[in-house]
Design a protein around this motif. Structure first.
Motif, mmCIF file in Angstrom:
data_model
loop_
_atom_site.group_PDB
_atom_site.id
_atom_site.type_symbol
_atom_site.label_atom_id
_atom_site.label_comp_id
_atom_site.label_asym_id
_atom_site.label_seq_id
_atom_site.Cartn_x
_atom_site.Cartn_y
_atom_site.Cartn_z
ATOM 1 N N ARG A 91 -1.185 -23.236 -13.933
ATOM 2 C CA ARG A 91 -0.936 -24.609 -14.540
ATOM 3 C C ARG A 91 -1.743 -25.617 -14.128
ATOM 4 N NH1 ARG A 91 4.956 -24.509 -12.697
ATOM 5 N NH2 ARG A 91 3.994 -23.775 -11.027
ATOM 6 N N PRO A 92 -2.183 -26.586 -14.682
ATOM 7 C CA PRO A 92 -2.884 -27.785 -14.362
ATOM 8 C C PRO A 92 -2.126 -28.406 -13.169
ATOM 9 C CG PRO A 92 -2.053 -28.180 -16.546
ATOM 10 C CD PRO A 92 -1.617 -26.798 -16.257
ATOM 11 N N VAL A 93 -3.019 -28.566 -12.090
ATOM 12 C CA VAL A 93 -2.388 -29.303 -11.107
ATOM 13 C C VAL A 93 -2.735 -30.952 -11.199
ATOM 14 C CG1 VAL A 93 -2.167 -29.394 -8.465
ATOM 15 C CG2 VAL A 93 -2.651 -27.342 -9.650
ATOM 16 N N ARG A 379 -5.466 -45.035 -21.385
ATOM 17 C CA ARG A 379 -6.069 -44.610 -19.933
ATOM 18 C C ARG A 379 -4.952 -44.592 -19.101
ATOM 19 N NH1 ARG A 379 -8.700 -45.724 -15.692
ATOM 20 N NH2 ARG A 379 -9.962 -44.249 -14.817
ATOM 21 N N ALA A 380 -4.143 -45.822 -18.981
ATOM 22 C CA ALA A 380 -3.296 -45.785 -17.904
ATOM 23 C C ALA A 380 -2.197 -44.886 -18.112
ATOM 24 C CB ALA A 380 -2.662 -47.126 -17.366
ATOM 25 N N ARG A 381 -1.618 -44.506 -19.160
ATOM 26 C CA ARG A 381 -0.358 -43.486 -19.631
ATOM 27 C C ARG A 381 -0.779 -42.330 -19.750
ATOM 28 N NH1 ARG A 381 -0.316 -47.365 -24.098
ATOM 29 N NH2 ARG A 381 -1.003 -46.056 -25.866
ATOM 30 N N GLU A 382 -2.073 -41.945 -20.413
ATOM 31 C CA GLU A 382 -2.465 -40.555 -20.762
ATOM 32 C C GLU A 382 -2.971 -39.838 -19.542
ATOM 33 O OE1 GLU A 382 -1.603 -39.009 -23.196
ATOM 34 O OE2 GLU A 382 -1.004 -40.652 -24.546
ATOM 35 N N GLU A 383 -2.567 -38.845 -19.105
ATOM 36 C CA GLU A 383 -2.938 -37.963 -17.987
ATOM 37 C C GLU A 383 -4.301 -37.399 -18.352
ATOM 38 O OE1 GLU A 383 -0.014 -35.322 -17.397
ATOM 39 O OE2 GLU A 383 1.139 -36.466 -15.830
ATOM 40 N N ALA A 384 -4.467 -37.168 -19.688
ATOM 41 C CA ALA A 384 -5.728 -36.554 -19.955
ATOM 42 C C ALA A 384 -6.795 -37.429 -20.097
ATOM 43 C CB ALA A 384 -5.625 -35.991 -21.642
ATOM 44 N N LEU A 386 -6.968 -39.877 -17.804
ATOM 45 C CA LEU A 386 -7.029 -40.348 -16.376
ATOM 46 C C LEU A 386 -7.641 -39.341 -15.445
ATOM 47 C CD1 LEU A 386 -6.228 -42.830 -14.725
ATOM 48 C CD2 LEU A 386 -4.087 -41.661 -14.252
ATOM 49 N N PHE A 387 -7.152 -38.307 -15.592
ATOM 50 C CA PHE A 387 -7.693 -37.038 -14.759
ATOM 51 C C PHE A 387 -7.895 -35.829 -15.232
ATOM 52 C CE2 PHE A 387 -3.537 -35.297 -14.200
ATOM 53 C CZ PHE A 387 -2.756 -36.669 -13.730
ATOM 54 N N GLY A 388 -7.935 -35.720 -16.827
ATOM 55 C CA GLY A 388 -8.104 -34.532 -17.361
ATOM 56 C C GLY A 388 -9.472 -34.009 -17.258
ATOM 57 N N SER A 389 -9.571 -32.597 -17.759
ATOM 58 C CA SER A 389 -10.860 -31.950 -17.693
ATOM 59 C C SER A 389 -11.844 -32.732 -18.857
ATOM 60 C CB SER A 389 -10.714 -30.338 -18.013
ATOM 61 O OG SER A 389 -10.260 -30.256 -19.313
ATOM 62 N N PHE A 390 -13.117 -32.423 -18.603
ATOM 63 C CA PHE A 390 -14.301 -32.974 -19.414
ATOM 64 C C PHE A 390 -14.724 -31.861 -20.300
ATOM 65 C CE2 PHE A 390 -18.554 -33.967 -20.386
ATOM 66 C CZ PHE A 390 -18.473 -35.398 -21.132
ATOM 67 N N SER A 419 -9.084 -33.038 -21.692
ATOM 68 C CA SER A 419 -7.830 -32.236 -21.764
ATOM 69 C C SER A 419 -7.061 -32.347 -20.553
ATOM 70 C CB SER A 419 -8.218 -30.573 -22.383
ATOM 71 O OG SER A 419 -9.153 -30.683 -23.380
ATOM 72 N N TRP A 420 -5.683 -32.070 -20.885
ATOM 73 C CA TRP A 420 -4.796 -31.701 -19.776
ATOM 74 C C TRP A 420 -3.437 -31.128 -20.308
ATOM 75 C CZ3 TRP A 420 -4.315 -31.910 -14.766
ATOM 76 C CH2 TRP A 420 -3.038 -31.842 -14.137
ATOM 77 N N GLY A 421 -3.507 -29.953 -19.647
ATOM 78 C CA GLY A 421 -2.493 -28.980 -20.294
ATOM 79 C C GLY A 421 -2.560 -28.736 -21.772
ATOM 80 N N CYS A 422 -1.652 -29.123 -22.404
ATOM 81 C CA CYS A 422 -1.716 -28.827 -24.022
ATOM 82 C C CYS A 422 -2.296 -30.164 -24.893
ATOM 83 C CB CYS A 422 -0.326 -28.570 -24.604
ATOM 84 S SG CYS A 422 0.212 -26.662 -24.009
ATOM 85 N N VAL A 423 -2.573 -31.227 -24.186
ATOM 86 C CA VAL A 423 -2.744 -32.780 -24.693
ATOM 87 C C VAL A 423 -4.325 -32.599 -24.804
ATOM 88 C CG1 VAL A 423 -2.329 -35.000 -24.654
ATOM 89 C CG2 VAL A 423 -0.571 -33.408 -24.026
#
Length: 488
Positions: A91-93, A379-384, A386-390, A419-423
């Motif tokens: 799972r994404p940490v 960017r402030a409210r979306e985890e993808a 903010l710190f999602g993968s590229f 991407s972050w999880g399914c987003v």
């Protein structure tokens, strides 16, 4: 006439299949008698022996019990396997981010903002009035360029630059920034922090320079400075200096108020950013890089595309990056570069400009700042974001609708995925001056449906599909992807 006179047809009824004769006239009944009722049998339940016979015997009863038991054991086994897969699947940490990793930096140039204008506006007081507005746009920190006199050696509390203001004015700015929940980072690039040097380039050790610089750092940290920025071309940029600075900043740092060191990268290669001799200490917290190279002329669309593609494919993962535009670009590409900076992994740094200045061009400000505000809050409210993968997505433009030979020299569409999880967020950049339609076979693994989050062209709203999307010239779009029929 006698009642029993032999009159043909009178008082006789021909029976079925009988002729109307004298002998058969009395054989047919005038009324059909009702059938006799069957004897009543009282209902009785089946005995055990009769039930076993009807159910197939005692062996079938045992087989049925075994089948029911097998069903429940299989169901429990499937449930246990499902729980094990969920628990053991990766799972994404969610990485805990520092304030400087989550913030949006706003770089101020004192020549543009702080000098008083002919009508008496501008200056430190005007900047202080804009701080709540800047905070409402999502800005979390300010980088002040030129607050100190570059001729002063070394940096000290009294050597404030004439362009920016006096010491009381800077202290007032720090206090007002604290009220507006804004951090302040001092840019000390190109300052002579080493003092007088000998012929060999070594600093004069008799001037007790280190103690003086440390005193100046402590003074501004006590005033509320959140950190300092230094250039990689400065003479003081060395492992020894950075270790000393980190030691001073650590004294004033806490979990919520960590003080940072930012290095502005202008060279292709930086010195090692970790000191293993001091317990694996990180020398700097943020490395600020420019998307565009510095130039005296405005870069062409092809040069901008090449520079963007180079940075997208050669990213370093061992240091927290910070992105700014840096070089010169045309007005058509400025918004595209803003979308790029705000969606790349790292800390965005936006330079001062009239687009989001509250005091200038008020009639255009709502439209000009809409894109900035949308990107900042997304960017402030979306985890993808903010710190999602590229993931860089190479785009093959050979199957584009435009097939002329001259189009081979046009910049391709640049794309990457956060991407972050399914987003998943898809960012598309059309650097060229021609419209581009996406190739349906470009990225078959991506969901085909999405909803517009932000774009630089004409306002796009609602859902879209990648098969029908066409990018306008110099347009950048941010799309949140989803499976068709699953978005609500």
């Amino acid at each position: 006439m006698p009642l029993n006179a032999a009159v043909t047809g009178y008082g006789t009824v021909a029976g079925p299949r009988l002729s109307a004769s004298v002998g058969g006239s009395e054989s047919a009944l005038l009324l059909v008698p009702e059938p006799e009722a069957e004897p009543f049998q009282q209902w009785q339940p089946l005995t055990k022996e009769e039930l076993e016979v009807a159910a197939g015997g005692p062996r079938w009863r045992k087989a049925r019990c075994y089948l029911v038991l097998l069903f429940w054991l299989t169901w429990l086994a499937m449930l246990a396997i499902t729980i094990a897969i969920i628990v053991m699947s990766p799972r994404p940490v969610k990485t805990p981010l520092k304030w400087w990793q989550k913030s949006l930096f706003y770089q101020l140039q004192p020549d543009l903002l702080t000098e008083e204008r002919a009508d008496g506006s501008g200056g430190i007081n005007a900047l202080c009035k804009q701080l709540p507005y800047l905070r409402s746009l999502g800005i979390g920190a300010l980088i002040l360029e030129g607050p100190f006199d570059k001729k002063a050696s070394p940096l000290n509390s009294n050597a404030t630059g004439k362009r920016f203001g006096t010491l009381p004015q800077i202290q007032h700015l720090l206090a007002e920034s604290h009220k507006a929940a804004l951090k302040v980072v001092f840019d000390v690039c190109e300052l002579d922090l080493l003092g007088p040097q000998d012929v060999a380039g070594n600093a004069d050790k008799t001037s007790n320079l280190s103690a003086t610089v440390h005193h100046a750092l402590r003074f501004w940290l006590e005033q509320g400075a959140a950190g300092f920025a230094i250039c990689d071309t400065d003479a003081a940029y060395s492992e020894t200096t950075l270790l000393e600075w980190k030691g001073v900043l650590k004294e004033f740092s806490s979990e919520e108020k960590e003080r940072i060191v930012v290095v502005k990268q202008t060279k292709d290669v930086l010195l090692p950013l970790k000191s293993f001799g001091q317990g694996n200490v990180t020398l700097v917290d943020v490395v600020m890089r420019s998307i565009l190279p510095s130039s005296q002329h405005i870069l062409s669309a092809k040069e901008v595309a090449v520079s963007i593609e180079t940075h997208l494919q050669t990213r370093e993962e061992d240091v927290w990056p910070s992105w700014t535009v840096g070089g010169k670009a045309s007005l058509n590409l400025k918004k595209l570069l803003l979308v790029l900076v705000m969606t790349l992994p790292g800390t965005p740094v936006v330079r001062y400009g009239e687009d989001i200045d509250q005091a200038q061009h008020k009639e255009k400000r709502p439209l000009a700042s809409a894109l900035f505000s949308t990107l900042s809050h997304s960017r402030a409210r979306e985890e993808a974001l903010l710190f999602g993968s590229f993931t860089f997505l190479p785009f093959n433009s050979s199957t584009d609708n435009s097939s002329s030979a001259s189009n081979s020299t046009l910049p391709p569409i640049l794309a990457f995925l956060r991407s972050w999880g399914c987003v998943h967020f898809l960012i598309l950049l059309n650097v060229g001056p021609e419209p581009h339609a996406l190739d349906p076979a470009w990225a078959p693994s991506l969901p085909k449906a999405g909803v517009f989050v932000a774009n630089t062209g004409t306002v796009r709203l609602g859902s879209t599909t990648l098969d029908t999307l066409e990018l306008r010239p110099h347009e950048a779009v941010v799309i949140k992807l989803f499976e068709a029929g699953s978005y609500s």
